[in-house]
Design an enzyme around this catalytic site. Structure first.
Site, PDB file in Angstrom:
ATOM      1  N   GLU A 199      33.076  28.750  35.147  1.00 43.08           N
ATOM      2  CA  GLU A 199      33.271  27.534  35.940  1.00 43.08           C
ATOM      3  C   GLU A 199      32.307  26.447  35.463  1.00 43.08           C
ATOM      4  O   GLU A 199      31.477  26.670  34.582  1.00 43.08           O
ATOM      5  CB  GLU A 199      32.993  27.826  37.429  1.00 43.08           C
ATOM      6  CG  GLU A 199      34.250  27.943  38.290  1.00 43.08           C
ATOM      7  CD  GLU A 199      34.837  26.579  38.634  1.00 43.08           C
ATOM      8  OE1 GLU A 199      34.398  25.572  38.034  1.00 43.08           O
ATOM      9  OE2 GLU A 199      35.743  26.516  39.480  1.00 43.08           O
ATOM     10  N   ASN A 224      29.012  26.141  45.885  1.00 41.19           N
ATOM     11  CA  ASN A 224      30.101  26.235  44.921  1.00 41.19           C
ATOM     12  C   ASN A 224      29.965  25.088  43.918  1.00 41.19           C
ATOM     13  O   ASN A 224      28.896  24.890  43.348  1.00 41.19           O
ATOM     14  CB  ASN A 224      31.448  26.210  45.642  1.00 41.19           C
ATOM     15  CG  ASN A 224      32.597  26.725  44.799  1.00 41.19           C
ATOM     16  OD1 ASN A 224      32.460  27.742  44.111  1.00 41.19           O
ATOM     17  ND2 ASN A 224      33.731  26.043  44.831  1.00 41.19           N
ATOM     18  N   ASN A 275      35.435  22.086  46.352  1.00 44.32           N
ATOM     19  CA  ASN A 275      35.530  22.384  44.927  1.00 44.32           C
ATOM     20  C   ASN A 275      35.283  21.130  44.090  1.00 44.32           C
ATOM     21  O   ASN A 275      34.325  20.409  44.340  1.00 44.32           O
ATOM     22  CB  ASN A 275      36.868  23.056  44.610  1.00 44.32           C
ATOM     23  CG  ASN A 275      36.699  24.279  43.740  1.00 44.32           C
ATOM     24  OD1 ASN A 275      35.986  24.248  42.746  1.00 44.32           O
ATOM     25  ND2 ASN A 275      37.344  25.377  44.115  1.00 44.32           N
ATOM     26  N   ASP A 300      41.347  23.132  41.621  1.00 46.09           N
ATOM     27  CA  ASP A 300      40.010  23.708  41.463  1.00 46.09           C
ATOM     28  C   ASP A 300      39.084  22.629  40.910  1.00 46.09           C
ATOM     29  O   ASP A 300      38.987  21.551  41.475  1.00 46.09           O
ATOM     30  CB  ASP A 300      40.100  24.946  40.564  1.00 46.09           C
ATOM     31  CG  ASP A 300      38.924  25.892  40.725  1.00 46.09           C
ATOM     32  OD1 ASP A 300      37.803  25.418  40.929  1.00 46.09           O
ATOM     33  OD2 ASP A 300      39.125  27.116  40.629  1.00 46.09           O
TER      34      ASP A 300
END
Length: 307
Positions: free
Chosen positions: A25, A112, A153, A201
């Site tokens: 990520e 996140n 996100n 995302d």
């Protein structure tokens, strides 16, 4: 509403790394070192690599942190700001790591995706049991921007810094709001786009103020015009696409992270390149990444105290 089936293809990606990550990520271009950074969230690691011939990425270093790593940002001095599970970490240019205070105090919740805003504040969201948050963290403490999200996100600011796009994954929505880089003040949040298939995302933005958003479960990155129309896509041979970013010194290479998380043995057999990074030249260029201001209050109260 989120229809991309007929959007034109914007290049053929090539596999850029040989290692399959569980949950790669947060790729970002580090302009200080001229390197591409990305994280593997559940491994608690920040990876660093350089571009090689033909769009390949040669991994040079892996730095482990004590818990999960949701995102990494870079300061103008070369420091890293890393979003751990419950706190932020600062890694200095000599490799020393300092842990910030605990900011997340809800069981099952963690930091996140996060990025620096145009003024160098760190804006980061949470993932957990529900009613997730999006917050600004700077020298003055924590400011809650949202506290009603399903899973906070991707983030992206326009070139002038006055518009902020954010993703709420499980609601399949991309939000938009006005943003004042000087003060950090935000306007009313509005729905910019609802995705029909897959889950939005991570995302980035190009020099024409078009968003590029990863669609988890759909194996693609879509290009979205400022009016909300999907005008192009990049198909990736991995269903769980997590985040794109424009990198290299000219910001012309789109780097795409993917994951093996949540894939069955049958899925992995059908998509053996899952978990790798991919690169593609799309004919578009990114904008210079926002750099972290390099300041963090040592006694920042927890998020719950600011709700």
């Amino acid at each position: 509403m989120g229809d991309y089936d007929h959007a034109p293809l914007l290049g053929l990606p090539r596999v850029a790394t040989g290692v399959a990550h569980f949950l790669a990520e947060g790729p970002m271009w580090d302009p200080i070192r001229g390197r591409i950074l990305w994280v593997d969230i559940m491994d608690g690691a920040v990876h660093q690599g350089r571009f090689a011939y033909g769009g390949a990425i040669e991994a040079e270093d892996t730095v482990a942190f004590p818990d999960t790593v949701g995102a990494v940002a870079v300061s103008s001095a070369g420091e890293w700001l890393v979003a751990g599970t419950r706190r932020l970490y600062v890694r200095d240019v000599d490799g020393g790591v300092t842990a910030g205070p605990e900011l997340v105090d809800v069981e099952g919740r963690r930091f996140n995706d996060g990025k620096s805003d145009p003024a160098g504040r760190f804006v980061v969201g949470t993932k957990g049991p529900g009613d997730e948050q999006l917050v600004q963290v700077d020298l003055d403490g924590v400011t809650v921007l949202d506290d009603d999200l399903t899973l906070s996100n991707g983030l992206a600011w326009t070139r002038d810094g006055h518009t902020l796009y954010t993703v709420d994954t499980m609601s399949r929505r991309i939000h938009v709001r006005d943003y004042d880089p000087a003060t950090g003040a935000v306007g009313v949040r509005r729905v910019f786009l609802e995705i029909k298939k897959g889950y939005p995302d991570g995302m980035t933005i190009d020099s024409d103020d078009h968003l590029w958003g990863a669609l988890w479960g759909e194996g693609c990155v879509v290009r979205i015009a400022p009016g909300g129309r999907i005008v192009g896509r990049v198909d990736v041979p991995a269903p769980h696409v997590s985040c794109p970013v424009f990198a290299d010194p000219d910001l012309e290479t789109l780097v795409i992270t993917t994951a093996t998380q949540g894939l069955s043995p049958e899925d992995l057999s059908s998509h053996p390149l899952s978990g790798r990074l991919f690169t593609v030249k799309t004919g578009h260029r990114g904008i210079h990444p926002n750099l972290w201001a390099g300041t963090l209050q040592s006694s920042t109260p927890s998020l719950e105290e600011h709700t």
